[in-house]
Structure formats: structure tokens, C-alpha cells
Design an enzyme around this catalytic site. Sequence first.
Site, PDB file in Angstrom:
ATOM      1  CE  LYS A 186      -1.534   2.869   2.935  1.00 40.93           C
ATOM      2  NZ  LYS A 186      -1.640   4.105   2.090  1.00 40.93           N
ATOM      3  CD  GLU A 261      12.730   4.558   8.479  1.00 43.09           C
ATOM      4  OE1 GLU A 261      12.697   5.421   9.385  1.00 43.09           O
ATOM      5  OE2 GLU A 261      12.636   4.821   7.285  1.00 43.09           O
ATOM      6  CB  CYS A 300      12.789   9.519   7.966  1.00 43.24           C
ATOM      7  SG  CYS A 300      13.838   8.385   7.041  1.00 43.24           S
ATOM      8  CD  GLU A 403      10.037  12.786  11.329  1.00 39.31           C
ATOM      9  OE1 GLU A 403      10.949  12.326  10.638  1.00 39.31           O
ATOM     10  OE2 GLU A 403       9.039  12.118  11.683  1.00 39.31           O
TER      11      GLU A 403
END
Length: 509
Positions: A186, A261, A300, A403
Site C-alpha cells: 500500500k 521504520e 526521515c 519531527e
Amino acid sequence: MANGTETPAERTHRTIHAGGEWLEASSGATREILDPADALPFAVVAEGDEKDTDLAVAAARRAFDAGDWPHTPVAERAALLRRVADLLVRDREQLGLLESRDAGKTVEEGRVDIDCVADAFRYFADLVAGEGAGRVVDAGSPDVHSVVVHEPVGVCAMITPWNYPLLQASWKIAPALAAGDTFVIKPSEITPLTTIALIDLLTEAGLPTGVANIVTGPGHTVGARLAEHPDVDLVSFTGGLISGTKVAQSAAVTVKKVALELGGKNPNVVFADACGTEEGFDTAVDQALNAAFIHSGQVCSAGGRLIVEESVRERFVAELARRATRIRLGRGTEEGVECGPLVSERQRAKTEDYVASALAEGAELRCGGKRPEPSPQRPESGFFYEPTVLDHCHREMRVVREEVFGPVLTVETFRTEDEAVALANDTEYGLAGAVWTADAGRARRVAGRLRHGTVWINDFHPYLPQAEWGGFGKSGVGRELGPAGLAEYRESKHVYQNLAPKPVRWFAG
């Protein structure tokens, strides 16, 4: 694509691939894919749901339980992966352009991504082809042959992010195919087009029907169903912490293998001695820009926390801000553009909120902090935001703790090596970080003390397919790339053969 098939942007509605067929969503629902440079739609994809997901999982289950792929000789699986790499090279320009339009990055970044995807397929082909027949275990008897062998884990569910659509997909698909697994992927509902194209390339390379399946649709339906599905043996997720936590919770019900992750809040530590020469200073500043602003900070592993020694802070930050204002923003397909838009209006609004909160908490704006003036390369409707440097930041600020995933660089300072390490490790995440110093001993000491999955010394952002990629803390569990990346998609089996069986006589009779 190059073989005459429809491109993902042309295949209207039929973007679900299950059991070898391209299908519309069972509900008939669709989603427009927007070009983030002008917010205009340029493709339409199927908006799948739980029913479509069940169909794809059933196809992957049949292909694993009754198909040939899990039992295909390793040499043949490796050869297929190499054919896929060759097809990626053949379609590099088309795929790089599609990645640019889909994700907003520059077309050159898109081309580099395709090169890295091809490298990943070649790496796992070489890795699996070079393996032996198993690890022999000494049983202490000449009459016993004991060996540990590796087998595919089964049906793998893969959920990938929007920032590096094809690259992140390859980090999962290549090792899964090398191991002999089947899968359902997906992609992000925002940037699905290159992953759809990859399914076509897998088919062209000769992958058997049902091994590769894709469902385009949102995470709360398709992703959630994949995570909980009883016929899925492993779920591999790359994305944010909140969604990753939900995936892990859903997967726990059926005790399936999980690889996560997640995010990062990555320190870039610069010691004064790294700037002792003009060349050293220039390199450290240039790499700080690269760390923070490549792909508009939507990485990331972005080095969004600059932690610089106090004695060089003012000179370093002033030059950094000067250069940041000169970064050329615009549509990623335009010549000379160095940085594209954010992927969506939602992501830009999130970035604006972080900057506003930082200023309210006392940060000093050195550059950026706003939407740029429109130009022919920057349509007003696009999701652009200027590279932003925030000075005098501290650990209590949201922009330092959380983040951002936008073009925002925060600046903190230190005086001693211990203080630098403490600041760098003062985060819930632990994905990546860097240290800049001319002192080789210090470089090794600091790198050894940093609690991050990847540490660069006098560099930022390179990765090697042969290495392992993962993090500490809330950056996730499991590893991608390297031998550990292949191991994620395997189960180990111990085969114990008694060459001279004898009765044991444990019981009377």
C-alpha cells in the site's frame, strides 16, 4: 512504460493489482493525484478499501501456498531481480520525472532515487545468490547432520511513505522477493504512481501471477486491514510514530512479524575544529544545508537540528542563513531549481505551525519563515515554503523535540564534547546523526556515544545498500538494507537429521 503499456498517470481508475489483474476499486471510488507545484490534478487512481485489500491478500496467499515462487531456485530469483534493475535503468527518465511530479522533488533527485532503487535490487540479487545452503550446527556426533536453513516468511504487507515512494518500496520489495515471499503493498495515497509503475516492471520481468499485489487507498482502511489481516505473516511499515504505533497494536493481535521504520529528529553536531580552514568551514556549511533542506526537509534522516560549538556559532549560522536564502525554489521539473514544494497543503500548514510556535517560544528567525513570492517557476497555488533557519533554540521547544518534515533548521550550541553528546542524544528518536570534527579520536568517541542507528562522520545523508538502516528509541524496530534487511523477510528452520537412528528406550514396552 517503455514497453508500450499505459503510464500510471494514464491508467485511470485501474490501479489495484490483485492476482495478476489491474482493477478498479470495488466501490468505484477514486482519488485525484495533485502536482504539489501547482495543486492541479494530473492522475486519477482507485481508492481501495477493506474489500479490495482482502482480495489482494487472498491472491498473495494463493501464490505463496500453492504457487512456485517460494520454491523457485535462488539463482532464478536473483536473475529476476537483476532484470528488474535493468528495466529501472531503461525507464529512468520517465520514472524520475514521474517521481518529481508526484512527490514535488526536483527531477534530478528523482533520477538519483531511481538509480538507488536499481542498486537495491542488484544488491539483494547478489546477496541471496552468494549464500550457502545453510549454517551447519555441530551436534557433537558424527551420526547427526544439523543445519539451520532460511525460508520465506510468507505473505508480506508493506506500507510505504510519501516522501521517497519508490525508494522505500524497493527496500521492502527487493528483499522480500529475494527471500521468496509474496506481498501486498500500500503506497501512500498521496504519491502512489511510481509504485504502480514498479508492479508493471515486475510483471514484465517475469514475476509469477499473484506474487506482487498493490492496493491504492488510505491508511485508515487499507493500511489498517493489512496490519490486522490474519493471512498476513509480516507487516513492514515506514512512516510516522502515531501510525506506526497503531500498526504494531493491530499486528500484535495475530502475533505477526513487524518491522517499523519511523521518524527521526536528527542532530548534526559541528565542532569548531571542523571549521579551522576555509575549505573545512565551507564544506560543513554546505553539508548542513544539504542535511536540512534536501527535498524541502521531507526526509526521515534530515539533519534538522544543527548543534554547533559556541565559538563558531555566529559566523556559521550567518553564512548558513545567507546561503539558504539563495536556494532556488520552484517546480521540480524546471531547469535550475534546487528545491521543490512541500508535498501537500497539509504539510505546509504543519510546517508553518511549527515555525510560529518556535517564534512564540523565543527562537530568532534568521531567514525564511514564510511562503515565497510567486513566480513562473513557483505558481501561487503550489505548496512552497522558504528554507528557514531558527537560531537560539532550546530543548523545550516543540520544533526541537518533534519531527517537522519541512524545510526548517533549528540551531543549538554547546561548549564541551560532553555537552554536545548530551544534546544530540536528548531526543525520543534515534534514527541518524552526524559529527563534524578534524580530530579523528574525537570523531570515533562521539560517534560511539551517539544513540542513533546511523552516524555519519564529516558527511551527511549517504547510505549503502550493504549497510543496515534502522533506529533506536521511537525511530522503530527492525532493520532494512544489508543482510539484516533480508533476514526480516525470512524464517529460520533447524533441520536435524539422525543418520543412524536407534531406539531410545525411555519407556517400558
